[in-house]
Design an enzyme around this catalytic site. Structure first.
Site, PDB file in Angstrom:
ATOM      1  N   GLU A 127      43.805   6.471  29.019  1.00  0.00           N
ATOM      2  CA  GLU A 127      42.438   6.756  29.482  1.00  0.00           C
ATOM      3  C   GLU A 127      42.469   6.923  30.999  1.00  0.00           C
ATOM      4  O   GLU A 127      43.450   6.543  31.646  1.00  0.00           O
ATOM      5  CB  GLU A 127      41.512   5.596  29.099  1.00  0.00           C
ATOM      6  N   GLY A 340      69.668  31.019  45.463  1.00  0.00           N
ATOM      7  CA  GLY A 340      68.314  31.598  45.490  1.00  0.00           C
ATOM      8  C   GLY A 340      67.823  31.992  44.108  1.00  0.00           C
ATOM      9  O   GLY A 340      66.635  31.862  43.794  1.00  0.00           O
ATOM     10  N   GLU A 363      55.050   8.328  28.110  1.00  0.00           N
ATOM     11  CA  GLU A 363      55.513   7.236  27.234  1.00  0.00           C
ATOM     12  C   GLU A 363      56.110   6.088  28.056  1.00  0.00           C
ATOM     13  O   GLU A 363      57.097   5.472  27.681  1.00  0.00           O
ATOM     14  CB  GLU A 363      56.474   7.765  26.165  1.00  0.00           C
ATOM     15  N   GLU A 367      59.280   3.273  36.108  1.00  0.00           N
ATOM     16  CA  GLU A 367      59.007   1.905  36.570  1.00  0.00           C
ATOM     17  C   GLU A 367      58.686   1.008  35.362  1.00  0.00           C
ATOM     18  O   GLU A 367      59.159  -0.128  35.273  1.00  0.00           O
ATOM     19  CB  GLU A 367      57.836   1.907  37.572  1.00  0.00           C
TER      20      GLU A 367
HETATM   21  C1  FAD Z   1      51.976  15.999  30.107  1.00  0.00           C
HETATM   22  C2  FAD Z   1      51.560  14.634  29.706  1.00  0.00           C
HETATM   23  C3  FAD Z   1      51.488  14.304  28.347  1.00  0.00           C
HETATM   24  C4  FAD Z   1      51.059  13.044  27.950  1.00  0.00           C
HETATM   25  N1  FAD Z   1      50.908  12.767  26.607  1.00  0.00           N
HETATM   26  C5  FAD Z   1      50.273  11.626  26.234  1.00  0.00           C
HETATM   27  C6  FAD Z   1      49.917  11.402  24.863  1.00  0.00           C
HETATM   28  O1  FAD Z   1      50.216  12.226  23.976  1.00  0.00           O
HETATM   29  N2  FAD Z   1      49.225  10.276  24.550  1.00  0.00           N
HETATM   30  C7  FAD Z   1      48.874   9.339  25.476  1.00  0.00           C
HETATM   31  O2  FAD Z   1      48.243   8.352  25.129  1.00  0.00           O
HETATM   32  N3  FAD Z   1      49.219   9.511  26.796  1.00  0.00           N
HETATM   33  C8  FAD Z   1      49.890  10.640  27.184  1.00  0.00           C
HETATM   34  N4  FAD Z   1      50.226  10.837  28.510  1.00  0.00           N
HETATM   35  C9  FAD Z   1      49.899   9.808  29.496  1.00  0.00           C
HETATM   36  C10 FAD Z   1      51.126   9.133  30.092  1.00  0.00           C
HETATM   37  O3  FAD Z   1      51.721   8.291  29.153  1.00  0.00           O
HETATM   38  C11 FAD Z   1      50.665   8.407  31.369  1.00  0.00           C
HETATM   39  O4  FAD Z   1      50.380   9.410  32.329  1.00  0.00           O
HETATM   40  C12 FAD Z   1      51.715   7.447  31.898  1.00  0.00           C
HETATM   41  O5  FAD Z   1      51.866   6.356  31.023  1.00  0.00           O
HETATM   42  C13 FAD Z   1      51.382   6.928  33.299  1.00  0.00           C
HETATM   43  O6  FAD Z   1      50.062   6.502  33.398  1.00  0.00           O
HETATM   44  P1  FAD Z   1      49.161   7.044  34.607  1.00  0.00           P
HETATM   45  O7  FAD Z   1      49.281   8.530  34.617  1.00  0.00           O
HETATM   46  O8  FAD Z   1      47.792   6.479  34.480  1.00  0.00           O
HETATM   47  O9  FAD Z   1      49.842   6.493  35.915  1.00  0.00           O
HETATM   48  P2  FAD Z   1      49.612   5.048  36.596  1.00  0.00           P
HETATM   49  O10 FAD Z   1      49.704   3.999  35.557  1.00  0.00           O
HETATM   50  O11 FAD Z   1      48.394   5.097  37.433  1.00  0.00           O
HETATM   51  O12 FAD Z   1      50.895   4.941  37.508  1.00  0.00           O
HETATM   52  C14 FAD Z   1      50.995   5.562  38.795  1.00  0.00           C
HETATM   53  C15 FAD Z   1      52.303   5.085  39.440  1.00  0.00           C
HETATM   54  O13 FAD Z   1      52.266   3.673  39.599  1.00  0.00           O
HETATM   55  C16 FAD Z   1      53.411   3.097  39.008  1.00  0.00           C
HETATM   56  N5  FAD Z   1      53.104   1.774  38.455  1.00  0.00           N
HETATM   57  C17 FAD Z   1      52.092   1.446  37.620  1.00  0.00           C
HETATM   58  N6  FAD Z   1      52.157   0.159  37.306  1.00  0.00           N
HETATM   59  C18 FAD Z   1      53.263  -0.346  37.919  1.00  0.00           C
HETATM   60  C19 FAD Z   1      53.897  -1.633  37.964  1.00  0.00           C
HETATM   61  N7  FAD Z   1      53.418  -2.687  37.287  1.00  0.00           N
HETATM   62  N8  FAD Z   1      55.007  -1.779  38.720  1.00  0.00           N
HETATM   63  C20 FAD Z   1      55.519  -0.744  39.404  1.00  0.00           C
HETATM   64  N9  FAD Z   1      54.971   0.506  39.403  1.00  0.00           N
HETATM   65  C21 FAD Z   1      53.864   0.691  38.655  1.00  0.00           C
HETATM   66  C22 FAD Z   1      53.797   4.058  37.907  1.00  0.00           C
HETATM   67  O14 FAD Z   1      55.151   3.888  37.520  1.00  0.00           O
HETATM   68  C23 FAD Z   1      53.515   5.373  38.581  1.00  0.00           C
HETATM   69  O15 FAD Z   1      54.610   5.745  39.382  1.00  0.00           O
HETATM   70  C24 FAD Z   1      50.713  12.069  28.933  1.00  0.00           C
HETATM   71  C25 FAD Z   1      50.813  12.397  30.289  1.00  0.00           C
HETATM   72  C26 FAD Z   1      51.206  13.651  30.678  1.00  0.00           C
HETATM   73  C27 FAD Z   1      51.247  13.972  32.152  1.00  0.00           C
END
Ligand code: FAD
Length: 380
Positions: A127, A340, A363, A367
């Site tokens: 979400e 290139g 997934e 991190e």
């Molecule tokens: C193309 C694509 C397809 C996807 N498909 C699906 C899907 O089919 N179903 C679904 O449910 N989701 C899906 N996702 C979502 C995806 O799993 C999330 O984007 C991912 O888990 C990261 O969450 P976030 O984007 O909110 O990043 P955030 O959680 O906001 O993280 C931002 C950064 O902070 C770091 N961070 C966060 N917490 C910590 C911690 N405790 N310690 C150290 N670093 C931390 C992260 O590693 C990252 O570098 C998809 C995303 C994309 C881009």
């Protein structure tokens, strides 16, 4: 541990390899350019039993094992990571949780739809304010008589705007935290279900990523997957298995980039000899080969443990972490070997580099994989 492929596994690997060469490779660049979902190929992958391949035959699937699914994703991703992603999500994130947690009626109905019925599956957990910390989702599910009413939205959902069936996670009891999360099987035709924003992405252009919106979405009570309050556990177990698929995808991307770079550097001469004859090129290939073989062992090991019913959470996380970081590292190196030309769309390594990045993010980011691995190491 012996990873000699069984007759069935070798057959599936060859079948998907042949399919990839004849059907996927010719349209991979165009799929990337147009951002079009490769519908015809997905239909063909249903026809040949790759979509939902681990579903037992009695529910319409091919009854293949988890390693076979990884092999198929690896082969597809060598040439088109988008196609690999669509299959990985359908198999690992939609069919698998229904197979593991569904009632007999749910399995008969939905697994048949997701195989013989050619219906595409999705997994909706993330979400806007709940990504890495998936426990903080605010989508709710309220029981009203014979149905649940879902409200909220999910973002970045793979197969989002083509999916017919999604496994959706929602809070049935917010006061209970993760124990208040439940899983539901939701059809896109249910009232109150709609598709929101379609994402424009850096890579994976053929994989349809979208927001799913639930506005008083009516979900029959019998579509609760597992018990109320068990949704978070189902989500985490599903992601453990899904990570094997992403590791296979990342492995495939690295292998694809390596094969492209070998062909190119053997044919491109500078300073009077093919670039493949320079020692720095050869050493890079040696490192790439080691990364591919080590990544393959980690990935197949995780699949083998899942198949044997052994714990595989840490093994899947290690496989995903290692293969995805190597996919990123070695697609960059492949582009470098092309000079290139590697920066242009004339060669697939440019696309492979863009596609590789997502394997470090979805997934569970790298991190998050490190958190999973270290928390399984009894460090406290
Ligand atoms: C193309 C694509 C397809 C996807 N498909 C699906 C899907 O089919 N179903 C679904 O449910 N989701 C899906 N996702 C979502 C995806 O799993 C999330 O984007 C991912 O888990 C990261 O969450 P976030 O984007 O909110 O990043 P955030 O959680 O906001 O993280 C931002 C950064 O902070 C770091 N961070 C966060 N917490 C910590 C911690 N405790 N310690 C150290 N670093 C931390 C992260 O590693 C990252 O570098 C998809 C995303 C994309 C881009």
């Amino acid at each position: 541990m012996d990873f000699t492929l069984s007759k069935e596994q070798a057959f599936i690997q060859k079948m998907v390899r042949d399919f990839t060469e004849s059907e996927v490779k010719p349209i991979a660049a165009e799929t990337d350019r147009t951002c079009e979902y490769p519908r015809e190929n997905i239909e063909k992958l249903f026809d040949c039993g790759v979509m939902g391949m681990c579903v037992p035959k009695e529910y319409g699937g091919a009854g293949a094992d988890d390693l076979s699914s990884a092999l198929a994703i690896e082969e597809l991703s060598k040439v088109c990571a988008s196609t690999g992603d669509i299959v990985a999500t359908h198999n690992g994130l939609c069919c698998d949780p229904i197979l593991r947690n569904g009632t007999e009626e749910q399995k008969k109905k939905y697994l048949w739809m997701l195989t013989q019925g050619h219906k595409v599956g999705a997994f909706a957990l993330t979400e806007p304010n709940a990504g890495s910390d998936a426990s903080k989702g605010t989508t709710t599910a309220r029981l009203e008589g014979d149905h649940y009413v879902l409200n909220g939205s999910k973002i970045f959902i793979t197969n989002g705007y083509v999916a017919d069936v999604a496994v959706v996670f929602a809070m049935t009891n917010p006061a209970k935290g993760t124990r208040g999360i439940s899983a539901f099987i939701v059809e896109s035709s249910f009232p109150g279900y709609s598709v929101g924003k379609h994402e424009e992405k850096l890579g994976l252009h053929g994989s349809p990523t979208a927001e799913l919106v639930f506005e008083d979405c009516i979900v029959p009570k019998e579509n609760l997957l597992g018990q109320e309050g068990k949704g978070f556990k189902i989500a985490m177990q599903t992601l453990d298995g899904g990570r094997i698929g992403i590791a296979a995808q990342a492995l495939g991307i690295t292998e694809g980039a390596m094969e492209e770079a070998i062909t190119y550097t053997k044919n491109r001469s500078q300073f009077g000899k093919p670039i493949a004859r320079f020692q720095n090129t050869q050493f890079t290939f040696a490192d790439m080969k080691v990364a591919v073989e080590a990544g393959r062992l980690l990935t197949y090991q995780a699949a083998a443990r899942k198949m044997a019913g052994q714990p595989f959470t840490m093994e899947a996380a290690m496989a995903k972490l290692f293969t995805s970081e190597n996919a990123m590292k070695y697609t960059v190196k492949a582009v470098q070997m092309f000079g290139g030309y590697g920066y242009t769309k004339d060669f697939p390594v440019e696309r492979m580099l863009r596609d590789a990045k997502i394997t470090e993010i979805y997934e569970g980011t790298s991190e998050v994989q490190r958190i999973v691995i270290s928390s399984n190491m009894a460090l406290k």
